[in-house]
Design an enzyme around this catalytic site. Structure first.
Site, PDB file in Angstrom:
ATOM      1  N   GLU A   3      10.061   0.837  10.467  1.00 16.24           N
ATOM      2  CA  GLU A   3      11.105   1.850  10.267  1.00 16.24           C
ATOM      3  C   GLU A   3      10.408   3.179  10.488  1.00 16.24           C
ATOM      4  O   GLU A   3       9.594   3.609   9.678  1.00 16.24           O
ATOM      5  CB  GLU A   3      11.671   1.706   8.842  1.00 16.24           C
ATOM      6  CG  GLU A   3      13.067   2.258   8.722  1.00 16.24           C
ATOM      7  CD  GLU A   3      13.053   3.659   8.179  1.00 16.24           C
ATOM      8  OE1 GLU A   3      12.999   4.593   9.016  1.00 16.24           O
ATOM      9  OE2 GLU A   3      13.079   3.834   6.961  1.00 16.24           O
ATOM     10  N   GLY A  44       3.126   3.611  13.674  1.00 22.00           N
ATOM     11  CA  GLY A  44       3.841   2.361  13.962  1.00 22.00           C
ATOM     12  C   GLY A  44       3.227   1.645  15.161  1.00 22.00           C
ATOM     13  O   GLY A  44       3.071   0.414  15.162  1.00 22.00           O
ATOM     14  N   LYS A  81       0.844  -1.199   0.000  1.00 22.80           N
ATOM     15  CA  LYS A  81       0.000   0.000   0.000  1.00 22.80           C
ATOM     16  C   LYS A  81       0.877   1.245   0.000  1.00 22.80           C
ATOM     17  O   LYS A  81       1.519   1.571   0.992  1.00 22.80           O
ATOM     18  CB  LYS A  81      -0.926   0.049   1.218  1.00 22.80           C
ATOM     19  CG  LYS A  81      -1.986   1.151   1.035  1.00 22.80           C
ATOM     20  CD  LYS A  81      -2.551   1.696   2.312  1.00 22.80           C
ATOM     21  CE  LYS A  81      -1.750   2.777   2.948  1.00 22.80           C
ATOM     22  NZ  LYS A  81      -1.649   4.047   2.204  1.00 22.80           N
ATOM     23  N   SER A 121       5.354   7.143  10.507  1.00 23.73           N
ATOM     24  CA  SER A 121       5.474   7.819  11.805  1.00 23.73           C
ATOM     25  C   SER A 121       5.464   6.817  12.957  1.00 23.73           C
ATOM     26  O   SER A 121       4.879   5.733  12.851  1.00 23.73           O
ATOM     27  CB  SER A 121       4.326   8.809  11.973  1.00 23.73           C
ATOM     28  OG  SER A 121       3.094   8.118  11.907  1.00 23.73           O
ATOM     29  N   CYS A 164      13.483  10.404   7.418  1.00 22.96           N
ATOM     30  CA  CYS A 164      13.389   9.892   8.780  1.00 22.96           C
ATOM     31  C   CYS A 164      14.717  10.088   9.508  1.00 22.96           C
ATOM     32  O   CYS A 164      14.754  10.202  10.719  1.00 22.96           O
ATOM     33  CB  CYS A 164      12.981   8.437   8.766  1.00 22.96           C
ATOM     34  SG  CYS A 164      13.870   7.484   7.555  1.00 22.96           S
ATOM     35  N   GLU A 207       9.670  15.112  16.082  1.00 24.84           N
ATOM     36  CA  GLU A 207      10.068  15.069  14.665  1.00 24.84           C
ATOM     37  C   GLU A 207       9.230  16.078  13.874  1.00 24.84           C
ATOM     38  O   GLU A 207       8.003  16.009  13.844  1.00 24.84           O
ATOM     39  CB  GLU A 207       9.820  13.653  14.113  1.00 24.84           C
ATOM     40  CG  GLU A 207      10.257  13.514  12.672  1.00 24.84           C
ATOM     41  CD  GLU A 207      10.139  12.084  12.147  1.00 24.84           C
ATOM     42  OE1 GLU A 207       9.083  11.464  12.338  1.00 24.84           O
ATOM     43  OE2 GLU A 207      11.113  11.604  11.555  1.00 24.84           O
TER      44      GLU A 207
HETATM   45  P1  NAP Z   1       2.004   8.095   8.426  1.00 24.22           P
HETATM   46  O1  NAP Z   1       0.570   8.407   8.740  1.00 24.22           O
HETATM   47  O2  NAP Z   1       2.774   7.317   9.413  1.00 24.22           O
HETATM   48  O3  NAP Z   1       1.987   7.381   6.994  1.00 24.22           O
HETATM   49  C1  NAP Z   1       2.834   6.341   6.585  1.00 24.22           C
HETATM   50  C2  NAP Z   1       2.019   5.245   5.903  1.00 24.22           C
HETATM   51  O4  NAP Z   1       1.135   4.641   6.856  1.00 24.22           O
HETATM   52  C3  NAP Z   1       1.119   5.760   4.769  1.00 24.22           C
HETATM   53  O5  NAP Z   1       1.043   4.790   3.761  1.00 24.22           O
HETATM   54  C4  NAP Z   1      -0.202   5.894   5.476  1.00 24.22           C
HETATM   55  O6  NAP Z   1      -1.296   5.877   4.606  1.00 24.22           O
HETATM   56  C5  NAP Z   1      -0.203   4.676   6.366  1.00 24.22           C
HETATM   57  N1  NAP Z   1      -1.125   4.737   7.505  1.00 24.22           N
HETATM   58  C6  NAP Z   1      -1.616   5.828   8.153  1.00 24.22           C
HETATM   59  N2  NAP Z   1      -2.422   5.445   9.156  1.00 24.22           N
HETATM   60  C7  NAP Z   1      -2.481   4.103   9.146  1.00 24.22           C
HETATM   61  C8  NAP Z   1      -3.164   3.127   9.929  1.00 24.22           C
HETATM   62  N3  NAP Z   1      -3.961   3.454  10.939  1.00 24.22           N
HETATM   63  N4  NAP Z   1      -2.969   1.803   9.635  1.00 24.22           N
HETATM   64  C9  NAP Z   1      -2.156   1.440   8.621  1.00 24.22           C
HETATM   65  N5  NAP Z   1      -1.501   2.318   7.837  1.00 24.22           N
HETATM   66  C10 NAP Z   1      -1.649   3.640   8.101  1.00 24.22           C
HETATM   67  O7  NAP Z   1       2.759   9.409   8.130  1.00 24.22           O
HETATM   68  P2  NAP Z   1       2.146  10.776   7.552  1.00 24.22           P
HETATM   69  O8  NAP Z   1       0.829  11.105   8.200  1.00 24.22           O
HETATM   70  O9  NAP Z   1       2.176  10.698   6.083  1.00 24.22           O
HETATM   71  O10 NAP Z   1       3.227  11.821   8.062  1.00 24.22           O
HETATM   72  C11 NAP Z   1       3.143  12.261   9.392  1.00 24.22           C
HETATM   73  C12 NAP Z   1       4.493  12.245  10.044  1.00 24.22           C
HETATM   74  O11 NAP Z   1       5.030  10.932   9.996  1.00 24.22           O
HETATM   75  C13 NAP Z   1       5.542  13.092   9.362  1.00 24.22           C
HETATM   76  O12 NAP Z   1       5.457  14.426   9.704  1.00 24.22           O
HETATM   77  C14 NAP Z   1       6.790  12.446   9.874  1.00 24.22           C
HETATM   78  O13 NAP Z   1       7.073  12.912  11.151  1.00 24.22           O
HETATM   79  C15 NAP Z   1       6.438  10.994   9.946  1.00 24.22           C
HETATM   80  N6  NAP Z   1       6.898  10.245   8.755  1.00 24.22           N
HETATM   81  C16 NAP Z   1       8.002   9.483   8.880  1.00 24.22           C
HETATM   82  C17 NAP Z   1       8.476   8.794   7.783  1.00 24.22           C
HETATM   83  C18 NAP Z   1       9.694   7.932   7.864  1.00 24.22           C
HETATM   84  O14 NAP Z   1      10.305   7.656   6.835  1.00 24.22           O
HETATM   85  N7  NAP Z   1      10.063   7.436   9.023  1.00 24.22           N
HETATM   86  C19 NAP Z   1       7.838   8.897   6.558  1.00 24.22           C
HETATM   87  C20 NAP Z   1       6.688   9.672   6.455  1.00 24.22           C
HETATM   88  C21 NAP Z   1       6.243  10.341   7.573  1.00 24.22           C
HETATM   89  P3  NAP Z   1      -1.849   7.216   3.919  1.00 24.22           P
HETATM   90  O15 NAP Z   1      -0.731   8.155   3.721  1.00 24.22           O
HETATM   91  O16 NAP Z   1      -2.363   6.706   2.646  1.00 24.22           O
HETATM   92  O17 NAP Z   1      -2.908   7.724   4.817  1.00 24.22           O
END
Ligand code: NAP
Ligand code: MG
Length: 499
Positions: free
Chosen positions: A271, A254, A196, A250, A305, A402
């Site tokens: 990760e 996680g 996904k 995030s 990250c 972060e």
């Molecule tokens: P996120 O919500 O953690 O998104 C990462 C992935 O998880 C996306 O594919 C997202 O889907 C999916 N996801 C979201 N909620 C989920 C759930 N309840 N169950 C399963 N999968 C789920 O991150 P974000 O909202 O895009 O960004 C928010 C913050 O996360 C950023 O500001 C940053 O701090 C952190 N982040 C970290 C990394 C990293 O590489 N470690 C990468 C991105 C973001 P959708 O996007 O389709 O909703």
């Protein structure tokens, strides 16, 4: 500013790809979502809709998992030799390389990153990961084990077998690259996958899906279901027929993944986020450390990250280094990723723009001072000025949490113990940087930092062979290198008396 339609020098395939709604890949077929719904993916440089994409939900995840299950349990994938699997993964790498320009263009439009960055980092990184993992397909071995049980002689050995059906959920910061980090090792190990991509950047994964088919990877081995995290992502993480879930994103989500995985106790690898310290000692090559500190935080707009978001500088060198990083920040040219003069593009979404600006406001309200940047750039698209904050301390949100944007906090340190306590004073432990000419000090500090990666006199050096992952709340497990194969295999012990 240019819009997507004014974009120059983009591969023909890009325009063609975004011109019609994209479907999802289930069991080797491109299909609509069961609900018939689509969702928009935006161009963050303009805020305009770039493409419409089929919106996967629970029912689509169910179909995709069933396809992956069948492909694993009885499909041709399980019967293929490791050498044949490796050859197909290598072929996929060749095809991505052939379509490098299309991938770079899609990545730049969908995510906002400069075309030049997508060309030198994202796309070749993905090609290399598939090639590296293609080689591993034939090298996943067990051991022979000496048995000390008295009375008989035993032959005992271990087998490493694929973990099964794998759900993979990836973020938007390096969409194609993250897909390769996930798919490469899973395929090398012999698993089947439901991937996904992030809702903000689904396009490059869908183009990758077309090449998976062209490479001849059998139907159902790789299924790609775009959709929202709360629906499609949650359905995948909790699915009883999924053997393992691999997640990048995030720390907050996680933790939700861990809870969702508890139902069938599927294996989990994570990760997650970071708040990585980049440490400059006064005996360092200060010019190199200024360049490294800037790269550490401003590369990919700070949306990494491992971003070096906490800059710690030994007191005597503090002013010089901070001035240098601020000067680098003010030289960075902001603009749409597809314009050749752009050094830094927009953040990925309006949500991220508001999030990063919210952090800046909170830091400034608590007494931080911006010696470069400090807020939004322009009023169209999601641009944030590269920012260097001083007068910050460990209790501020901007230092603890972060931000995931081009924002670094600079803090002086007195001595080694002061530094180690500050650097480790976070719930995260993903990466870190150390700048010094003193070799013994460099390794001493490396041994005391609680982080999965320590870069000495460099930053953001990645290699498919070099394991990457986090201590503490930055994650579980290591990606890349041969370590990642542990995430996609089970160990079976086989034992028999032979005399
Ligand atoms: P996120 O919500 O953690 O998104 C990462 C992935 O998880 C996306 O594919 C997202 O889907 C999916 N996801 C979201 N909620 C989920 C759930 N309840 N169950 C399963 N999968 C789920 O991150 P974000 O909202 O895009 O960004 C928010 C913050 O996360 C950023 O500001 C940053 O701090 C952190 N982040 C970290 C990394 C990293 O590489 N470690 C990468 C991105 C973001 P959708 O996007 O389709 O909703
Ligand atoms: Mg987009």
């Amino acid at each position: 500013m240019a819009t997507a339609t004014q974009a120059v020098r983009l591969d023909e395939k890009v325009t063609q790809f975004v011109s019609k709604p994209r479907k999802m890949l289930i069991n080797g077929k491109w299909v609509e979502s069961a609900s018939g719904k689509t969702f928009p993916s935006y161009n963050p440089a303009t805020g305009e809709i770039l493409a419409h994409v089929a919106e996967g939900d629970r029912e689509d995840i169910n179909r995709a998992v069933a396809a992956a299950r069948a492909a694993f349990d009885s499909g041709p994938w399980s019967k293929m030799t490791p050498s044949e699997r490796g050859r197909l993964i290598w072929k996929l790498a060749d095809l991505i390389e052939k379509h490098s320009e299309a991938f770079a263009g899609l990545e730049s439009l969908d995510n906002g990153k400069p075309l030049a960055i997508a060309r030198v980092a994202d796309v070749p990184g993905a090609v290399d990961m598939f090639r590296y993992m293609a080689g591993w397909a034939t090298k996943i071995e067990g051991n022979t084990i000496p048995i000390s049980m008295p009375g008989s002689k035993f032959l005992a050995y271990t087998l490493r077998e694929p973990v099964g059906v794998v759900g993979q959920i990836i973020p938007w910061n390096f969409p194609l690259l993250m897909a390769s980090w996930k798919l490469g090792p899973a395929l090398a190990a012999g698993c089947t996958v439901v991937l996904k991509p992030a809702e903000q950047t689904p396009l490059s994964a869908l183009l990758l899906g077309e090449l998976v088919q062209e490479a001849g990877i059998p139907d159902g081995v790789v299924n790609i279901v775009p959709g929202y995290g709360e629906t499609a992502g949650a359905a995948l993480a909790s699915h009883p027929d999924v053997d393992k879930i691999a997640f990048t994103g995030s720390t907050e989500v996680g933790k939700l993944i861990v809870q969702a995985a508890a139902g069938n106790l599927k294996k989990v690898s994570l990760e997650l986020g970071g708040k990585s310290p980049n440490v400059v000692f006064q005996d360092a090559d200060l010019n190199a450390s200024i360049a490294g500190a800037s790269l550490g935080i401003f590369f990919n707009h700070g949306q990494c990250c491992c971003a070096g978001s906490r800059l710690y500088v030994e007191e005597k060198a503090f002013d010089e280094v901070v001035e240098g990083v601020a000067a680098e920040a003010s030289k960075i040219r902001l603009g749409p990723g597809v314009e050749p003069t752009t050094d830094m593009g927009p953040l990925v979404s309006e949500e991220q723009l508001n999030r990063v600006c919210g952090y800046l406001e909170s830091g400034l309200a608590e007494g931080a001072k911006a010696v470069a940047g400090g807020g939004r750039h322009g009023d169209k698209g999601y641009f944030v000025k590269p920012t260097v904050l001083v007068n910050t301390h460990e209790k501020m949100k901007v230092v603890r949490e972060e931000i995931f944007g081009p924002v670094v906090t600079a803090i002086p340190f007195r001595d080694l113990d002061d530094l180690v306590s500050k650097a480790n004073g976070t719930v995260y432990g993903l990466a870190s940087g150390v700048w010094t000419r003193d070799i013994a000090k460099a390794h001493h500090v490396a041994s005391r930092l609680r982080a999965g990666t320590v870069w000495i006199n460099c930053y953001n050096v990645f290699d498919s062979a070099l394991p990457f992952g986090g201590y503490k709340q930055s994650g579980w497990g290591r990606e890349m290198g041969h370590e990642v194969l542990e995430l996609y295999t089970e160990v079976k012990s086989v034992c028999l008396p032979i005399s």
